[in-house]
Design a protein around this motif. Structure first.
Motif, short mmCIF file in Angstrom:
data_model
loop_
_atom_site.label_atom_id
_atom_site.label_comp_id
_atom_site.label_asym_id
_atom_site.label_seq_id
_atom_site.Cartn_x
_atom_site.Cartn_y
_atom_site.Cartn_z
N UNK A 147 1.02 -1.80 0.22
CA UNK A 147 -0.02 0.20 -0.10
C UNK A 147 1.06 1.04 -0.05
N UNK A 148 2.17 1.11 0.55
CA UNK A 148 2.90 2.31 0.33
C UNK A 148 3.77 2.61 -0.90
N UNK A 149 3.86 1.14 -1.78
CA UNK A 149 4.05 2.12 -3.66
C UNK A 149 4.45 3.07 -3.83
N UNK A 150 5.47 3.24 -4.63
CA UNK A 150 5.50 4.66 -4.66
C UNK A 150 5.35 5.68 -4.36
N UNK A 151 5.11 6.29 -2.59
CA UNK A 151 5.33 7.29 -1.75
C UNK A 151 6.59 7.84 -1.77
N UNK A 152 7.27 8.93 -1.06
CA UNK A 152 8.18 9.47 -1.16
C UNK A 152 8.80 8.51 -0.27
N UNK A 153 8.80 7.92 0.43
CA UNK A 153 9.37 6.93 1.10
C UNK A 153 9.67 5.73 0.97
N UNK A 154 9.01 5.01 -0.63
CA UNK A 154 9.20 3.63 -0.57
C UNK A 154 9.90 3.41 -1.92
N UNK A 155 9.18 4.58 -2.87
CA UNK A 155 9.04 4.87 -4.32
C UNK A 155 9.17 3.66 -4.97
N UNK A 156 9.64 3.23 -6.35
CA UNK A 156 9.18 2.40 -6.94
C UNK A 156 8.55 0.76 -7.28
N UNK A 157 10.08 -0.17 -5.90
CA UNK A 157 9.69 -0.87 -5.92
C UNK A 157 11.45 -1.51 -7.22
N UNK A 158 11.93 -2.79 -7.16
CA UNK A 158 12.75 -3.26 -7.41
C UNK A 158 12.35 -3.37 -9.38
N UNK A 159 11.07 -4.33 -8.83
CA UNK A 159 10.70 -5.24 -10.00
C UNK A 159 10.33 -4.18 -11.35
N UNK A 160 9.57 -2.93 -10.61
CA UNK A 160 9.19 -1.73 -12.09
C UNK A 160 9.98 -0.62 -12.47
N UNK A 161 11.38 -1.18 -11.21
CA UNK A 161 12.83 -0.15 -12.00
C UNK A 161 13.39 -1.46 -13.21
N UNK A 162 13.23 -2.76 -13.06
CA UNK A 162 13.34 -3.04 -13.50
C UNK A 162 12.66 -3.19 -15.43
N UNK A 163 11.23 -3.01 -15.07
CA UNK A 163 10.43 -3.26 -15.97
C UNK A 163 10.97 -2.00 -16.95
N UNK A 164 11.37 -0.65 -16.08
CA UNK A 164 11.80 0.70 -16.92
C UNK A 164 12.51 0.26 -17.55
N UNK A 165 13.75 -0.10 -17.71
CA UNK A 165 14.45 0.31 -18.08
C UNK A 165 15.14 -1.55 -19.28
#
Length: 432
Positions: free
Chosen positions: A232-250
């Motif tokens: 529930x905390x993903x994408x907020x200023x503290x927790x950010x995007x998470x590792x899988x979304x970063x992999x998908x972005x790349x």
């Protein structure tokens, strides 16, 4: 798209020999024809001996078979063991020619992709077609090489030629470190004036194609990190995007930003979650996680292929820059693995060699061979000498289904390929 092999064969033999062959060249073509069944028998013998890259005893056995063919032709043959790279070794054969003769390097390989546990193990002939493991790649190529050398010997042109042969034992699965695994080949390339690769001939719409380039093969591993916590905390200023979304972005950015001529790139395996790992060989992944936990790690492995070393450097730089543009709360790193296959660029010298081969084709009454699109070929051993010597690829036979059960060779293509090779080597050796 390739035509069926029976149609290729029928088209290839439809044109009679041209009258411009010299008497020794005519003798070479006659010898290839007269020894055709002998060549097929040699191919069966080689194919029926399993030589998967990791079947070290089998690779060595094929090396002994090739030694038995080369020594009677006057070659000094040695075995270069590759114990340090956990592979069988390479067969290296040399024959000194007349003073001033161009030094020819012939390249092929003893191993196949079919290991001892493969169900595909035997040579099966049906008319002018034959199936079997490595029947085209590269045992058919080695048979073409032997047929050409025997034809030169019969015509008296082999004595003038200066030839070094390197038959690697691990082309399909190279040993590590690759610098050691290819040291003998690289040294031979530095001694040579011309390199000829006896892997398979490409045929497109009934047309034999000339190959003057091979692309590189470069592997990479990408790892991303994120801050784990409740989903529930993903994408907020503290927790950010998470590792899988970063992999998908790349990976999405690779797809949109990397494309350019002669480049292909692929992601072959992906894993991510609370944990994610690859095995030591980089071919199996494991991961754990839950749908309500922000993933802390992700990993991907893939490759890319280029047509020049400049392009390789440019693509690496682009990929590195994409990885560095981290999404919020994430980190990432990409590692380009050492030991890849270099590129063989389509140089003017390689084009000039294809022109010489097309002179042979003209005199044989065969159609000229246009250059093959390098996107159609994979990486190969000749690329390790490409910076030192001009080269041609594809002097082996025409085949289809390589690297898969049912690999099939056009046996008749061995004849025209052996004739081309024998005449080309004779002319090159005489300064032509």
């Amino acid at each position: 798209m390739r035509l069926p092999l029976f149609l290729v064969a029928s088209m290839a033999v439809a044109t009679p020999l041209h009258a411009r062959l010299t008497p020794p060249e005519a003798r070479m073509t006659a010898t290839v024809d007269a020894e055709y069944e002998r060549s097929v028998a040699l191919l069966q013998k080689l194919v029926d001996q399993n030589s998967g890259s990791m079947n070290l005893a089998g690779v060595a056995a094929v090396g002994r078979m090739m030694r038995a063919e080369l020594e009677p032709l006057g070659f000094a043959v040695r075995w270069a063991p590759m114990t340090a790279t956990k592979r069988a070794g390479h067969l290296i054969a040399t024959r000194a020619g007349k003073a001033g003769a161009k030094r020819l390097l012939l390249v092929g390989h003893l191993d196949t992709v079919f290991e001892q546990d493969s169900p595909f193990q035997r040579f099966v002939r049906t008319g002018e077609r034959a199936e079997g493991p490595g029947v085209g790649d590269d045992k058919g190529g080695m048979v073409v090489m032997i047929a050409a050398l025997r034809a030169m010997h019969a015509a008296g042109t082999l004595d003038a030629a200066s030839i070094e042969i390197v038959l690697t034992g691990d082309e399909e699965d190279s040993g590590d470190p690759i610098a050691l695994a290819r040291a003998d080949l690289i040294a031979a390339g530095k001694r040579a004036d011309v390199a000829l690769d006896f892997e398979g001939l490409f045929v497109e719409n009934g047309q034999d194609m000339g190959s003057i380039a091979r692309r590189s093969s470069n592997s990479w591993t990408l790892k991303t990190q994120g801050k784990t916590g409740h989903s529930s905390l993903i994408f907020n200023d503290i927790y950010g995007d998470g590792a899988i979304n970063e992999l998908a972005r790349i990976l999405a950015a690779f797809r949109s930003e990397l494309p350019e001529p002669n480049l292909t790139f692929n992601t072959g395996i992906v894993a991510g979650g609370a944990t994610a790992t690859l095995d030591a060989d980089g071919v199996r992944a494991s991961a754990s996680g839950k749908s309500n936990i922000i993933p802390s790690t992700a990993i991907a492995r893939g490759d890319f292929r280029t047509l020049s070393e400049d392009q390789t450097a440019r693509v690496k730089a682009k990929m590195t820059a994409i990885v560095a543009r981290h999404a919020p709360g994430t980190g990432a790193e990409i590692v380009f693995e050492p030991g890849g296959y270099p590129a063989m660029a389509p140089t003017p010298g390689n084009r000039a060699l294809l022109d010489k081969l097309n002179g042979v084709n003209k005199d044989l009454g065969l159609a000229a061979m246009p250059p093959l699109d390098p996107l159609r070929r994979g990486a190969g051993d000749i690329s390790f000498v490409a910076n030192d010597v001009d080269g041609l690829i594809g002097l082996g036979p025409a085949s289809e289904g390589d690297h898969a059960p049912g690999e099939t060779v056009d046996l008749a293509s061995m004849r025209r390929q052996a004739k081309r090779a024998a005449i080309l080597m004779t002319r090159l050796g005489n300064g032509g």
